[in-house]
Each structure stands twice: as structure tokens, then as C-alpha cells.
Design an enzyme around this catalytic site. Structure first.
Site, PDB file in Angstrom:
ATOM      1  N   HIS A  45       0.832  -1.212   0.000  1.00  0.00           N
ATOM      2  CA  HIS A  45       0.000   0.000   0.000  1.00  0.00           C
ATOM      3  C   HIS A  45       0.866   1.261   0.000  1.00  0.00           C
ATOM      4  O   HIS A  45       0.449   2.308   0.479  1.00  0.00           O
ATOM      5  CB  HIS A  45      -0.993   0.000   1.168  1.00  0.00           C
ATOM      6  CG  HIS A  45      -2.116  -0.978   0.956  1.00  0.00           C
ATOM      7  ND1 HIS A  45      -3.351  -0.611   0.487  1.00  0.00           N
ATOM      8  CD2 HIS A  45      -2.156  -2.324   1.110  1.00  0.00           C
ATOM      9  CE1 HIS A  45      -4.126  -1.698   0.384  1.00  0.00           C
ATOM     10  NE2 HIS A  45      -3.414  -2.743   0.745  1.00  0.00           N
ATOM     11  N   ALA A 136      -5.335 -15.154  -5.263  1.00  0.00           N
ATOM     12  CA  ALA A 136      -4.358 -15.512  -4.234  1.00  0.00           C
ATOM     13  C   ALA A 136      -3.452 -14.340  -3.872  1.00  0.00           C
ATOM     14  O   ALA A 136      -2.517 -14.494  -3.095  1.00  0.00           O
ATOM     15  CB  ALA A 136      -3.511 -16.692  -4.705  1.00  0.00           C
ATOM     16  N   GLY A 137      -3.716 -13.173  -4.431  1.00  0.00           N
ATOM     17  CA  GLY A 137      -2.838 -12.034  -4.142  1.00  0.00           C
ATOM     18  C   GLY A 137      -1.551 -12.090  -4.941  1.00  0.00           C
ATOM     19  O   GLY A 137      -0.560 -11.469  -4.573  1.00  0.00           O
ATOM     20  N   SER A 140      -2.879 -12.221 -10.655  1.00  0.00           N
ATOM     21  CA  SER A 140      -3.323 -12.874 -11.888  1.00  0.00           C
ATOM     22  C   SER A 140      -3.859 -11.826 -12.855  1.00  0.00           C
ATOM     23  O   SER A 140      -3.715 -11.968 -14.070  1.00  0.00           O
ATOM     24  CB  SER A 140      -4.401 -13.915 -11.570  1.00  0.00           C
ATOM     25  OG  SER A 140      -5.448 -13.323 -10.821  1.00  0.00           O
ATOM     26  N   ASP A 185       1.891  -3.874  -9.542  1.00  0.00           N
ATOM     27  CA  ASP A 185       1.721  -5.228 -10.068  1.00  0.00           C
ATOM     28  C   ASP A 185       2.141  -5.316 -11.532  1.00  0.00           C
ATOM     29  O   ASP A 185       2.873  -6.235 -11.939  1.00  0.00           O
ATOM     30  CB  ASP A 185       0.267  -5.679  -9.923  1.00  0.00           C
ATOM     31  CG  ASP A 185      -0.226  -5.572  -8.483  1.00  0.00           C
ATOM     32  OD1 ASP A 185       0.617  -5.514  -7.581  1.00  0.00           O
ATOM     33  OD2 ASP A 185      -1.449  -5.529  -8.283  1.00  0.00           O
TER      34      ASP A 185
HETATM   35  C1  GLA Z   1      -2.786  -4.632  -4.855  1.00  0.00           C
HETATM   36  C2  GLA Z   1      -2.707  -3.473  -5.845  1.00  0.00           C
HETATM   37  C3  GLA Z   1      -1.318  -2.838  -5.856  1.00  0.00           C
HETATM   38  C4  GLA Z   1      -0.867  -2.494  -4.441  1.00  0.00           C
HETATM   39  C5  GLA Z   1      -1.107  -3.671  -3.492  1.00  0.00           C
HETATM   40  C6  GLA Z   1      -0.818  -3.316  -2.069  1.00  0.00           C
HETATM   41  O1  GLA Z   1      -1.955  -5.668  -5.259  1.00  0.00           O
HETATM   42  O2  GLA Z   1      -3.014  -3.934  -7.135  1.00  0.00           O
HETATM   43  O3  GLA Z   1      -1.321  -1.710  -6.682  1.00  0.00           O
HETATM   44  O4  GLA Z   1      -1.525  -1.337  -3.974  1.00  0.00           O
HETATM   45  O5  GLA Z   1      -2.420  -4.174  -3.566  1.00  0.00           O
HETATM   46  O6  GLA Z   1       0.531  -3.088  -1.871  1.00  0.00           O
END
Ligand code: GLA
Length: 396
Positions: A45, A136-137, A140, A185
Site C-alpha cells: 500500500h 491468491a494475491g 493474476s 503489479d
Molecule cells: C494490490 C494493488 C497494488 C498495491 C497492493 C498493495 O496488489 O493492485 O497496486 O496497492 O495491492 O501493496
């Protein structure tokens, strides 16, 4: 063509995309492009606060097969849904895009904001498949966006660089998908290199490659996917972003990037408790990214464990984006021998990472599975990932 990275050909995915493309469209694709998911090692974040992040691209990828048409029609299909989507480039606006297709079609639309002339462009056919776990973070969605971005950049001969393609993917996510995310990302997916992390300054978008050396140090990066699903197009993510922007404004700063650890005493006096804790997370997390980069360079990866742990505590207590399953995964992994662990990604579910000595991976895995079973939680999915090359054309 976009420079070809040296990743292994993802053979199964390629075969499946090739076969499905031909079945759907009765042609062979002009080529294949692929892009990885990502793990964020540290810096959560911070991206939309103009701060620092340290993600890396992983050896789980999305593959797209694509071919230009001679008319204005776009036809896309994927392994995510039965139905194929058809839309004319004349109708390609965010309001018309829904479901999974908002990611690839959002990129086609966003390219129009970065130099593609969508009034004269020809349409295309695309089939997409992926082995990046969904929800899953591990981004994807950025993997889809980046694969489509490099494919269209090549086929439409746009000549955009990777930094710009990352902004294209972010714009698609923000406007077509409706998630107010930062650029981390897509940057990781496009700029990653094998065995290295991408140290990104989200204000300037300057990046440096930082070698990780996990394998050489006898370490594995274990993913613990809690299977608690999350979405950044709803609720908590946007609320955290709003708190950060409010906190920066109350402190007279353009963004939290301009607030340092030394300003926190003053911030405590000026802000309400909740906003203060949101601000403290971001400000200390930026510092932890800088400390992690320096530690990796000076001492190597075995020395970064405490920084990962501190990041998790900050997200759990100050930013309040963890969930019980993530906290249990992190605590159990540490007790079973991981040298550092934290939730990764936007939070409210998704995955934790545990930097683990290779010999202890089975023990950590077993301990986490047992702890989840004892707590009555659904079984998590545990697997290791390795830092891989970013998006590009798949070599023929
Ligand atoms: C998600 C968002 C990113 C980033 C993260 C937290 O993955 O897509 O832009 O803000 O949360 O670090």
C-alpha cells in the site's frame, strides 16, 4: 517485437492456448506472448502513495495467443469462462466492459490513451490461459493485462516501452475493472528478471533490479494461499487509499511519500488515531523497503527476516488489512522455522509469504496445514515460487 525474455517455454500452457485458439477461431495465432504474476517481497500500500515497492515476477504465467483481423472486430476467449466475447473497436469504452474480459479489453482501450489510434486500428482474436492462481494475491489480473499489453504493442507496432505498458495496465485496472490500484503489479510483471526483485520508485517510476539470491543462500520463498478471496474493486482497499490521501492532506503533503519517519510525532498530534495508524504504516513501510534493499545488497537475504516480520505487524495492527487466516499462516510459519513472514498484496485475504530455509519447507508446510485444520479453516494451498523474467513474446 518486444525483447524476448529467457524464461522457459511454458509448454503446457502454450499447447493449450494453441489448441484452444485454433478450435475457437479456425486459424493459428500469429504468435504467443506471456507475462508472470508477482509476489511483493515488501512495500505494501505504498505504491499509490508515491512510495517504494520491492516486488518480483514469479514463475507462474499467463499466455495469450493472438492474431490481427482485417476488420474492426475483437474476439477474445479464455480458460476462465465458457463464452467468447465479441466487441467492435468502435464500442470499446470502459462502460461496455464486464467480467474477466474487462482486463484484456481494458488494456486495448487504455493503449488508445497512450498512443494507439483506435479509430483506425484493426481488431484481433485472442485466447488466454494462465497458471497464476486467481484470487491468491499474486496478481493474476496484472499477468493478463501485461501479456495482452506486450502482444498488442508488438502486433499494432506501437513501440511503447515497458514502463509505459505498466501504466497502460494500471489504467485498465483503474478504469475498466474499477479497482483503484497503484502501478506495482504491472511494473513487476513487465520489468521482472530471474532471481531478482524490482525496486520501484512509484513517484518517478524509475526502477532498479536488485538480486535476491534466495537459492544461493539456501532459501525458498513459500507462498501460503489462504484461499480467503478478496477483491480490490470493493470496500477495504479504496477505504485505505482514501485514509492515506486524507492523512497526507491534513499534514499538508502532496502524498505520504513526502512524510518521513521523523514527522510521525507531529502526525500523532494532528491526526485522529485511525488515520495516524494508516499513515504510520505507509511511512514506516517505505522505510522498510529502503532498508530491505540495502540489507539485500550488503548482507544478503538471510538478513531481511525481521523486516518482513515488522511489515506484517504494521499491516495487521496499523493498516488493519490482515485476516485471521493470514495471521495464523505467518505466526505458524515463523514458529516452524521460516526466517521471516508477512501477508503479501492488497490484503483482506489472499496469500502470505514465508522466507524459509530449503530443508524446512516440508516442516513449515506441515505445520501450517495442521494449524489451519485445528482452527477449522479451509486447507490453504502452499507452494514455492522463484523470481522469473517479465513479460514478452514467447520465442518460436
Ligand atoms: C494490490 C494493488 C497494488 C498495491 C497492493 C498493495 O496488489 O493492485 O497496486 O496497492 O495491492 O501493496
Amino acid at each position: 517485437m518486444t525483447a524476448s525474455p529467457s524464461f522457459d517455454r511454458p509448454a503446457d500452457l502454450l499447447d493449450s492456448v494453441d489448441g484452444c485458439f485454433q478450435t475457437r477461431f479456425n486459424h493459428t495465432p500469429a504468435g504467443f506472448w506471456s507475462a508472470p504474476g508477482r509476489v511483493n517481497l515488501i512495500g505494501e500500500h505504498t505504491d499509490y502513495n508515491d512510495g517504494y515497492v520491492l516486488p518480483f515476477a514469479i514463475d507462474r504465467r499467463t499466455v495469450v495467443g493472438m492474431r490481427l483481423r482485417e476488420d474492426r472486430l475483437v474476439r477474445i476467449a479464455s480458460s476462465f469462462a465458457e463464452e467468447a466475447i465479441e466487441i467492435s473497436l468502435d464500442e470499446l469504452i470502459p462502460e461496455n466492459l464486464h467480467g474477466w474480459s474487462a482486463y484484456p479489453l481494458g488494456v486495448a482501450w487504455a493503449l488508445g490513451r497512450f498512443g494507439a489510434d483506435l479509430k483506425v486500428a484493426v481488431g484481433f482474436e485472442a485466447f488466454i490461459d494462465s497458471d497464476v492462481p486467481i484470487g491468491a494475491g499474486l496478481s493474476s489480473s496484472a499477468a493478463i493485462e501485461s501479456a495482452v499489453a506486450v502482444a498488442l504493442n508488438d502486433l499494432w507496432r506501437l513501440g511503447l516501452d515497458r514502463r509505459t505498458l505498466a501504466r497502460v495496465g494500471q489504467l485498465a485496472e483503474n478504469r475498466a475493472v474499477g479497482a483503484p490500484t497503484g502501478s506495482m503489479d504491472q511494473s513487476a510483471s513487465l520489468l521482472g528478471q530471474a532471481d531478482a526483485a524490482v525496486f520501484l520508485d512509484c513517484r518517478s517510476l524509475d526502477s532498479e533490479i536488485v538480486p535476491l539470491g534466495f537459492q544461493a543462500a539456501g532459501l525458498e520463498l513459500l507462498i501460503i494461499d489462504t484461499r480467503v478471496s478478496h477483491s480490490h474493486a470493493t470496500g477495504g482497499y479504496a477505504a485505505r487509499r482514501a485514509s492515506c490521501e486524507a492523512g497526507a492532506a491534513m499534514l499538508g503533503a502532496t502524498s505520504l511519500r513526502d512524510v518521513g519517519v521523523g514527522d510521525l510525532d507531529r502526525a500523532r498530534e494532528l491526526l485522529d488515531d485511525e488515520t495516524f495508524r494508516r499513515v504510520r504504516h505507509v511511512v514506516t513501510e517505505d522505510q522498510r523497503v529502503l532498508d530491505t534493499v540495502r540489507t539485500l545488497r550488503e548482507k544478503g537475504p538471510i538478513a531481511i527476516g525481521a523486516l518482513l516480520d515488522a511489515s506484517h505487524v504494521s499491516m495487521r495492527d496499523d493498516f488493519e488489512i490482515s485476516v485471521a487466516e493470514l495471521d495464523l499462516a505467518v505466526a505458524t510459519a515463523r514458529e516452524a522455522g521460516a526466517i521471516g513472514a508477512r501477508m503479501t498484496g492488497g490484503g483482506f485475504g489472499g496469500a502470505a509469504i514465508a522466507l524459509t530455509p530449503q530443508a524446512l519447507v516440508p516442516a513449515v508446510t506441515a505445520a501450517v496445514l495442521a494449524a489451519f485444520a485445528a482452527a477449522g479453516y479451509a486447507a490453504p494451498n502452499l507452494f514455492t515460487v522463484h523470481a522469473a523474467d517479465g513479460a514478452g513474446a514467447v520465442p518460436a
